[in-house]
Scaffold this motif. Sequence first.
Motif, PDB file in Angstrom:
ATOM      1  N   MET A 150       0.827  -1.208   0.000  1.00 40.17           N
ATOM      2  CA  MET A 150       0.000   0.000   0.000  1.00 40.17           C
ATOM      3  C   MET A 150       0.863   1.260   0.000  1.00 40.17           C
ATOM      4  N   MET A 151       1.922   1.266   0.793  1.00 36.37           N
ATOM      5  CA  MET A 151       2.791   2.439   0.844  1.00 36.37           C
ATOM      6  C   MET A 151       3.483   2.656  -0.504  1.00 36.37           C
ATOM      7  N   THR A 152       3.867   1.560  -1.156  1.00 34.60           N
ATOM      8  CA  THR A 152       4.473   1.664  -2.490  1.00 34.60           C
ATOM      9  C   THR A 152       3.458   2.214  -3.485  1.00 34.60           C
ATOM     10  N   ALA A 153       2.215   1.744  -3.383  1.00 36.87           N
ATOM     11  CA  ALA A 153       1.159   2.214  -4.283  1.00 36.87           C
ATOM     12  C   ALA A 153       0.883   3.704  -4.109  1.00 36.87           C
ATOM     13  N   ILE A 154       1.027   4.211  -2.893  1.00 39.83           N
ATOM     14  CA  ILE A 154       0.834   5.646  -2.649  1.00 39.83           C
ATOM     15  C   ILE A 154       1.835   6.456  -3.472  1.00 39.83           C
ATOM     16  N   ILE A 155       3.079   5.999  -3.498  1.00 38.65           N
ATOM     17  CA  ILE A 155       4.109   6.708  -4.269  1.00 38.65           C
ATOM     18  C   ILE A 155       3.850   6.576  -5.761  1.00 38.65           C
ATOM     19  N   VAL A 156       3.493   5.373  -6.213  1.00 40.91           N
ATOM     20  CA  VAL A 156       3.207   5.169  -7.640  1.00 40.91           C
ATOM     21  C   VAL A 156       2.053   6.065  -8.074  1.00 40.91           C
ATOM     22  N   GLY A 157       0.986   6.108  -7.283  1.00 38.93           N
ATOM     23  CA  GLY A 157      -0.152   6.955  -7.621  1.00 38.93           C
ATOM     24  C   GLY A 157       0.231   8.418  -7.675  1.00 38.93           C
ATOM     25  N   GLY A 158       0.901   8.898  -6.630  1.00 41.06           N
ATOM     26  CA  GLY A 158       1.313  10.302  -6.601  1.00 41.06           C
ATOM     27  C   GLY A 158       2.256  10.676  -7.727  1.00 41.06           C
ATOM     28  N   SER A 159       3.055   9.703  -8.165  1.00 44.18           N
ATOM     29  CA  SER A 159       4.012   9.994  -9.251  1.00 44.18           C
ATOM     30  C   SER A 159       3.294  10.329 -10.554  1.00 44.18           C
ATOM     31  N   PHE A 160       2.094   9.771 -10.752  1.00 43.72           N
ATOM     32  CA  PHE A 160       1.345  10.045 -11.976  1.00 43.72           C
ATOM     33  C   PHE A 160       0.595  11.378 -11.916  1.00 43.72           C
ATOM     34  N   PHE A 161       0.478  11.959 -10.726  1.00 43.28           N
ATOM     35  CA  PHE A 161      -0.089  13.300 -10.613  1.00 43.28           C
ATOM     36  C   PHE A 161       0.756  14.279 -11.432  1.00 43.28           C
ATOM     37  N   GLY A 162       2.071  14.230 -11.215  1.00 39.36           N
ATOM     38  CA  GLY A 162       2.963  15.131 -11.943  1.00 39.36           C
ATOM     39  C   GLY A 162       3.204  14.704 -13.374  1.00 39.36           C
ATOM     40  N   MET A 383       5.457   0.492 -12.520  1.00 43.57           N
ATOM     41  CA  MET A 383       5.093  -0.565 -11.576  1.00 43.57           C
ATOM     42  C   MET A 383       6.254  -1.531 -11.347  1.00 43.57           C
ATOM     43  N   LEU A 384       6.986  -1.828 -12.414  1.00 43.07           N
ATOM     44  CA  LEU A 384       8.092  -2.778 -12.300  1.00 43.07           C
ATOM     45  C   LEU A 384       9.218  -2.231 -11.434  1.00 43.07           C
ATOM     46  N   ILE A 385       9.558  -0.955 -11.642  1.00 45.46           N
ATOM     47  CA  ILE A 385      10.659  -0.392 -10.850  1.00 45.46           C
ATOM     48  C   ILE A 385      10.232  -0.219  -9.394  1.00 45.46           C
ATOM     49  N   ALA A 386       8.960   0.147  -9.167  1.00 44.64           N
ATOM     50  CA  ALA A 386       8.466   0.268  -7.794  1.00 44.64           C
ATOM     51  C   ALA A 386       8.499  -1.089  -7.097  1.00 44.64           C
ATOM     52  N   ALA A 387       8.035  -2.122  -7.799  1.00 44.79           N
ATOM     53  CA  ALA A 387       8.037  -3.470  -7.229  1.00 44.79           C
ATOM     54  C   ALA A 387       9.460  -3.948  -6.957  1.00 44.79           C
ATOM     55  N   GLY A 388      10.367  -3.646  -7.884  1.00 46.97           N
ATOM     56  CA  GLY A 388      11.757  -4.055  -7.709  1.00 46.97           C
ATOM     57  C   GLY A 388      12.400  -3.390  -6.500  1.00 46.97           C
ATOM     58  N   LEU A 389      12.159  -2.097  -6.316  1.00 44.91           N
ATOM     59  CA  LEU A 389      12.769  -1.363  -5.205  1.00 44.91           C
ATOM     60  C   LEU A 389      12.155  -1.764  -3.860  1.00 44.91           C
ATOM     61  N   ALA A 390      10.887  -2.166  -3.884  1.00 41.69           N
ATOM     62  CA  ALA A 390      10.223  -2.557  -2.638  1.00 41.69           C
ATOM     63  C   ALA A 390      10.234  -4.065  -2.415  1.00 41.69           C
ATOM     64  N   SER A 391      10.879  -4.814  -3.337  1.00 40.00           N
ATOM     65  CA  SER A 391      10.940  -6.286  -3.255  1.00 40.00           C
ATOM     66  C   SER A 391       9.552  -6.907  -3.187  1.00 40.00           C
ATOM     67  N   LEU A 392       8.681  -6.496  -4.126  1.00 37.87           N
ATOM     68  CA  LEU A 392       7.310  -6.980  -4.183  1.00 37.87           C
ATOM     69  C   LEU A 392       6.999  -7.531  -5.559  1.00 37.87           C
ATOM     70  N   ASN A 393       5.914  -8.304  -5.655  1.00 38.98           N
ATOM     71  CA  ASN A 393       5.353  -8.674  -6.945  1.00 38.98           C
ATOM     72  C   ASN A 393       4.506  -7.502  -7.419  1.00 38.98           C
ATOM     73  N   PRO A 394       4.640  -7.060  -8.690  1.00 35.25           N
ATOM     74  CA  PRO A 394       3.861  -5.901  -9.155  1.00 35.25           C
ATOM     75  C   PRO A 394       2.357  -6.062  -8.946  1.00 35.25           C
ATOM     76  N   VAL A 395       1.854  -7.289  -9.078  1.00 30.36           N
ATOM     77  CA  VAL A 395       0.410  -7.524  -8.935  1.00 30.36           C
ATOM     78  C   VAL A 395      -0.055  -7.223  -7.509  1.00 30.36           C
ATOM     79  N   SER A 396       0.814  -7.387  -6.525  1.00 34.73           N
ATOM     80  CA  SER A 396       0.417  -7.138  -5.138  1.00 34.73           C
ATOM     81  C   SER A 396       0.179  -5.657  -4.869  1.00 34.73           C
ATOM     82  N   ILE A 397       0.708  -4.793  -5.727  1.00 32.26           N
ATOM     83  CA  ILE A 397       0.528  -3.346  -5.551  1.00 32.26           C
ATOM     84  C   ILE A 397      -0.822  -2.894  -6.104  1.00 32.26           C
ATOM     85  N   LEU A 398      -1.331  -3.619  -7.105  1.00 32.25           N
ATOM     86  CA  LEU A 398      -2.534  -3.198  -7.836  1.00 32.25           C
ATOM     87  C   LEU A 398      -3.736  -2.844  -6.955  1.00 32.25           C
ATOM     88  N   PRO A 399      -4.105  -3.647  -5.968  1.00 34.47           N
ATOM     89  CA  PRO A 399      -5.321  -3.329  -5.204  1.00 34.47           C
ATOM     90  C   PRO A 399      -5.262  -2.008  -4.447  1.00 34.47           C
TER      91      PRO A 399
END
Length: 424
Positions: A150-162, A383-399
């Motif tokens: 969820m915390m990773t998704a917050i950054i991914v979402g905010g990054s698309f604002f700009g 999504m891939l770079i966010a998942a890589g930096l947070a050591s997550l599967n990209p699909v786990s960020i989606l929800p």
Amino acid sequence: MKKGLIALSPLFVFITFYLLTSIVAGDFYKIPITVAFMVSSIYAIIICGGKPLKQRIDTYSRGAATEQMMLMIWIFVLAGAFAHSAKAMGSIDATVNLTLALLPPQMILAGMFLAACFVSISIGTSVGTIAALVPIAAGVADETGINVAMMTAIIVGGSFFGDNLSFISDTTIMATQTQGCRLSDKFRVNAFIVFPAALMVLIGYLFMGSGVSAPQQIQHVEWVKVIPYLLVLTTAIFGMNVMAVLTLGIVLTGVIGMLTGSFDIYGWFGSMGEGILSMGELIIVTMMAGGMLELIRQQGGIDFIIRQLTKHVSNKRGAELSIAALVSFVDICTANNTVAILTVGDISKRIGDRYGVNNKKCASILDTFSCTIQGLIPYGAQMLIAAGLASLNPVSILPYLYYPFVLGIVALLSILLRYPRRYS
């Protein structure tokens, strides 16, 4: 019709294979996304009939190694090296401690979202924002017990604002250039759509953050170790190239790390090497996606989508919906929002001119919907770079990607409800 569906079928194979195998296994971590792309890539080469096998492989290889793909891979390499060397010298821990010291617990979610929005609109790139902030967000999540995805998704979402709104974003520049309008005009139209979406998500994070408890003890902030992140953010905000920013950050972590005794020069080299290796899966997925999508394009898959979506347009609302659908589908097929806008920009202009769509609204639709889809596809670079930096599967960020979801809904309503009225 049949030929077009066959051209698009590798994408369906990828989605079906990954979803079905994961559902059967009951775990999205069970099936590596690289395997799903390998299966769909092999299938794409097999169905690309009428050409010798070598020529099909050459086409795939060209798509995997375009200038944009190689640039993205270099960014991944540098981001991995910076993130791991920063972690090894204590920069991430120091920055996390500073964040926890400055923000009250209930403001952490909203604060991270605002930080991502501010950085992304300042530097105009979602990838740069994610590379800078995801390691910090993941560290804050570990300290506070917040879900890391969820915390990773917050950054991914905010990054698309700009990415969607910034004057120096490549998507903004491409959208305005293809539609023949000024950056400031497109910004005004976009603001009516983007700001309400961002405000709703921000309020949501304020409520969600009310239950966050502070860590029992916040460690002392080692200010000198915060310098690499402060410098990375500052130079990025002032417009320095993202590769130059990351290189500067790597050098600075090495210098400060050796001066503070965090590691010697070999420890620095070792941490950079580990960081680069950690991006291996990400780099492989990026290249396989590029190759597969190039075969889809060569076989006429994107042209097929364009023809199907425009043949039933009869009024202004229909024209706007078809433009939104066009850029969305092409972004799914290319996994690159800038390329998607470039691909459909000319035909969108012709559709808009034919049905009287305001060119400023058209540019806003192209940028907003491409950023929405780009923020939701698990094989997109962000999504891939966010998942890589947070050591997550990209699909786990989606929800947890609330902002792209809300942005897409608001953008769709703006078409259906003719909003903003002045430009509709």
